[in-house]
Design an enzyme around this catalytic site. Sequence first.
Site, PDB file in Angstrom:
ATOM      1  N   ASP A 295       9.634  -5.170  11.327  1.00  0.00           N
ATOM      2  CA  ASP A 295      10.808  -4.530  10.740  1.00  0.00           C
ATOM      3  C   ASP A 295      10.989  -3.106  11.276  1.00  0.00           C
ATOM      4  O   ASP A 295      11.231  -2.160  10.533  1.00  0.00           O
ATOM      5  CB  ASP A 295      10.705  -4.517   9.218  1.00  0.00           C
ATOM      6  CG  ASP A 295      12.061  -4.303   8.533  1.00  0.00           C
ATOM      7  OD1 ASP A 295      13.097  -4.572   9.180  1.00  0.00           O
ATOM      8  OD2 ASP A 295      12.087  -3.878   7.368  1.00  0.00           O
TER       9      ASP A 295
ATOM     10  N   GLY B 207       9.897  -0.064  -5.601  1.00  0.00           N
ATOM     11  CA  GLY B 207       9.012   1.036  -5.953  1.00  0.00           C
ATOM     12  C   GLY B 207       9.734   2.351  -6.159  1.00  0.00           C
ATOM     13  O   GLY B 207      10.897   2.514  -5.784  1.00  0.00           O
ATOM     14  N   GLU B 208       9.025   3.283  -6.756  1.00  0.00           N
ATOM     15  CA  GLU B 208       9.507   4.643  -6.969  1.00  0.00           C
ATOM     16  C   GLU B 208       8.544   5.599  -6.282  1.00  0.00           C
ATOM     17  O   GLU B 208       7.331   5.345  -6.241  1.00  0.00           O
ATOM     18  CB  GLU B 208       9.579   4.960  -8.461  1.00  0.00           C
ATOM     19  CG  GLU B 208      10.449   3.995  -9.259  1.00  0.00           C
ATOM     20  CD  GLU B 208      10.205   4.098 -10.742  1.00  0.00           C
ATOM     21  OE1 GLU B 208      11.137   3.777 -11.511  1.00  0.00           O
ATOM     22  OE2 GLU B 208       9.082   4.480 -11.151  1.00  0.00           O
ATOM     23  N   VAL B 209       9.077   6.698  -5.752  1.00  0.00           N
ATOM     24  CA  VAL B 209       8.241   7.655  -5.039  1.00  0.00           C
ATOM     25  C   VAL B 209       8.306   9.004  -5.753  1.00  0.00           C
ATOM     26  O   VAL B 209       9.396   9.501  -6.071  1.00  0.00           O
ATOM     27  CB  VAL B 209       8.685   7.810  -3.571  1.00  0.00           C
ATOM     28  CG1 VAL B 209       7.739   8.764  -2.832  1.00  0.00           C
ATOM     29  CG2 VAL B 209       8.729   6.466  -2.865  1.00  0.00           C
TER      30      VAL B 209
ATOM     31  N   LYS C 283       3.583   6.507  -4.365  1.00  0.00           N
ATOM     32  CA  LYS C 283       4.520   5.393  -4.413  1.00  0.00           C
ATOM     33  C   LYS C 283       4.034   4.402  -5.480  1.00  0.00           C
ATOM     34  O   LYS C 283       2.921   3.877  -5.396  1.00  0.00           O
ATOM     35  CB  LYS C 283       4.609   4.708  -3.046  1.00  0.00           C
ATOM     36  CG  LYS C 283       5.626   3.570  -2.987  1.00  0.00           C
ATOM     37  CD  LYS C 283       5.709   2.965  -1.594  1.00  0.00           C
ATOM     38  CE  LYS C 283       6.417   3.885  -0.634  1.00  0.00           C
ATOM     39  NZ  LYS C 283       6.681   3.226   0.677  1.00  0.00           N
TER      40      LYS C 283
ATOM     41  N   GLY D 129      13.037   2.766  -4.093  1.00  0.00           N
ATOM     42  CA  GLY D 129      13.341   1.660  -3.204  1.00  0.00           C
ATOM     43  C   GLY D 129      13.624   0.406  -4.003  1.00  0.00           C
ATOM     44  O   GLY D 129      13.834   0.457  -5.221  1.00  0.00           O
TER      45      GLY D 129
ATOM     46  N   LEU E 286      11.078  11.680  -6.362  1.00  0.00           N
ATOM     47  CA  LEU E 286      11.621  11.899  -5.028  1.00  0.00           C
ATOM     48  C   LEU E 286      12.638  10.850  -4.616  1.00  0.00           C
ATOM     49  O   LEU E 286      13.717  11.170  -4.132  1.00  0.00           O
ATOM     50  CB  LEU E 286      10.486  11.929  -3.986  1.00  0.00           C
ATOM     51  CG  LEU E 286       9.481  13.080  -4.082  1.00  0.00           C
ATOM     52  CD1 LEU E 286       8.398  12.914  -3.026  1.00  0.00           C
ATOM     53  CD2 LEU E 286      10.187  14.422  -3.918  1.00  0.00           C
TER      54      LEU E 286
END
Length: 419
Positions: A124, A11-13, A28, A8, A5
């Site tokens: 944030d 990480g990968e989603v 994630k 970041g 999907l």
Amino acid sequence: MERYLDEGSAGEVYGGQNVWIGRSVAIKRLQPQHQDNATITERFLLEGRIGGRVDHPNIVQTLDMAREPSDGSFFIVQELLHGMGLRALLEQSPRLSYRDALDLLVPLMGAMVAVHQQGIVHRDIKPENIFLMDSSMGHRIPKLLDFGIAKVRLNRTLTQVGSMLGTVDYMAPEQIEGRKDVDRRADVWAVGVLAYELLTGTCPFTAPSPAVVLTRIIAHHPPSVHELVPEIPPALSIVVERALRKDRQERHESIQQMLEEIIRWSVSSANESDRAIPARHRTSLPAVLEQKVRTGFSSVAPASIRASLMSAHRSGQFRMPEGLRELAAFMDGTRAVRSEEEEPSHEEIVCDVDYDVRSAVQEPVPASATVPCPAGEFGDCSSTLPPDELTEAHEDWEVDELVAEAYSCLRKNAFSEAY
């Protein structure tokens, strides 16, 4: 895992399926090259833990966390969201109407109240960390994401003294200074910046470079949202301005206090669309505010509300439309009959400066109080009925509804005068 999907910084989603219950989920995964970085790993895990710890409809839900046996990589299983990010929406439409903005801000602020109640400071808050989920009912539900740099009270913080964590445009002055004691008022600031951006279409401290942005946050005072967009109600403008005070001691003490000011304005507005905003988001509000919405922000018993009207009527210092004077006189036992043509007025009540309506509601009313008729004003018709028995004596007046309406007017005027 079914499909890739997004990706970041760490990480990968992936989209996946829980084969036991047939639910689509988001997975994630922390990229293997970061497994040995203790800070990145801990921030990744912190995000998952907070998503499982805080139960709120506007926070992305963590369903599971584990470690992949084959390569030791950590992963988080979360609810799968369909929709678009808030930043993408703002790129299409930079400025929202104030009602559309509140339809996003009110539930997000409710989520932040839940976060703060768990001793967590997000640090944030920005459009990139807000997702607008398409619901099955056809409307968008804002979801707060990314707690990776959150500060958790009583636990070891990931921030070193003198470091800055956050996104520059939304950082509070104390974050820029790298202070160790950053607290929930930094989130109040960030919500103020977000509100300013949604309402005006621009950040309050925008500049060509991050260095100039930092300088403006410390020293620049932006114009109010009402100055930039005159149709925005002044009361909302004041709430945003207070959230952006440089000195955090002058800001709202909490997101809940800020949210309460917005809800108070909303329920007292003369515009029906404004008054409907809290009702649309009741499931997102903290219980104490949801209760206040249902009771019209009245924290006093009916007898005390009556006392407020009676005291105002007797004082002679309170000017009100004839319809509400009639109601006050009725509550005082000095009028028992209303002619058909004497309809209550909906005009705004005006207080003298030296009369504090909010203090009047605290005046106790003895259970057996008798109230004499003011001489010559309404004729010789004094009553010996206790205030709580007036409703029973004149049920056709629907006293409780009239009192609630009048008291709402009193509180609205007091709130307006306070600002």
